[in-house]
Design a protein around this motif. Structure first.
Motif, PDB file in Angstrom:
ATOM      1  N   ASN A  50      -7.736  -7.440   3.576  1.00 15.48           N
ATOM      2  CA  ASN A  50      -7.196  -6.644   2.474  1.00 15.48           C
ATOM      3  C   ASN A  50      -8.209  -6.425   1.349  1.00 15.48           C
ATOM      4  O   ASN A  50      -7.827  -6.256   0.194  1.00 15.48           O
ATOM      5  N   ASP A  52     -10.621  -4.398  -0.993  1.00 15.63           N
ATOM      6  CA  ASP A  52     -10.514  -3.004  -1.426  1.00 15.63           C
ATOM      7  C   ASP A  52     -11.865  -2.417  -1.841  1.00 15.63           C
ATOM      8  O   ASP A  52     -11.985  -1.217  -2.027  1.00 15.63           O
ATOM      9  N   THR A 117      -0.882  -4.470   5.100  1.00 15.24           N
ATOM     10  CA  THR A 117      -1.086  -4.103   3.711  1.00 15.24           C
ATOM     11  C   THR A 117      -1.620  -2.672   3.674  1.00 15.24           C
ATOM     12  O   THR A 117      -2.459  -2.311   4.500  1.00 15.24           O
TER      13      THR A 117
END
Length: 147
Positions: A50, A52, A117
């Motif tokens: 996850n 970013d 996610t």
């Protein structure tokens, strides 16, 4: 489009990775093989961890660029690379190859995962779309280096 969650595709990707060597040269683009291996880790890290990478989204990107991430088309040569994914510094081939192999194996181990996610740029993907997107990106760069 093939999916990295399909066992035959997964095994073929690992075989293609094994066929890369420090002498592999790009047929297009600016990265050398070590840089490409490092670059290919980033989308997998988004999916698995996850991360970013400080990426930002907007309506236009989601509207026009999401579907081409997993549809049946191939990425075109010399597509622009997001700044956060550009690799210009030296990368050790062996280290990067082993790290990418480990990430591919980790991603494949998530093939039965249902709750993902959202992607930091494109939002929600189905598990099928995640698998296709990861395959498509790896395939693009492996073709770039002739494997």
């Amino acid at each position: 489009m093939k999916s990295l969650f399909e066992s035959d595709t997964y095994n073929a990707i690992l075989e293609r990775l094994a066929n890369l060597s420090p002498e592999s040269t790009a047929q297009w683009g600016k990265m050398n093989v070590g840089q490409m291996l490092n670059h290919c880790q980033k989308p997998l890290e988004i999916a698995i961890y996850n991360k970013d990478f400080g990426l930002k989204s907007n309506f236009l990107i989601r509207s026009f660029f999401k579907k081409p991430m997993y549809d049946d088309s191939t990425f075109r040569k010399n597509m622009p690379t997001p700044k956060r994914f550009k690799v210009s510094e030296f990368k050790d081939f062996s280290t990067e190859k082993e790290r990418l192999k480990s990430l591919i194996e980790s991603f494949y181990s998530l093939k039965n995962k249902k709750d993902w996610t959202p992607h930091p740029v494109f939002g929600n993907f189905t598990p099928e779309q995640w698998g296709k997107m990861q395959y498509k990106h790896l395939d693009h760069h492996f073709r770039q280096f002739g494997v």
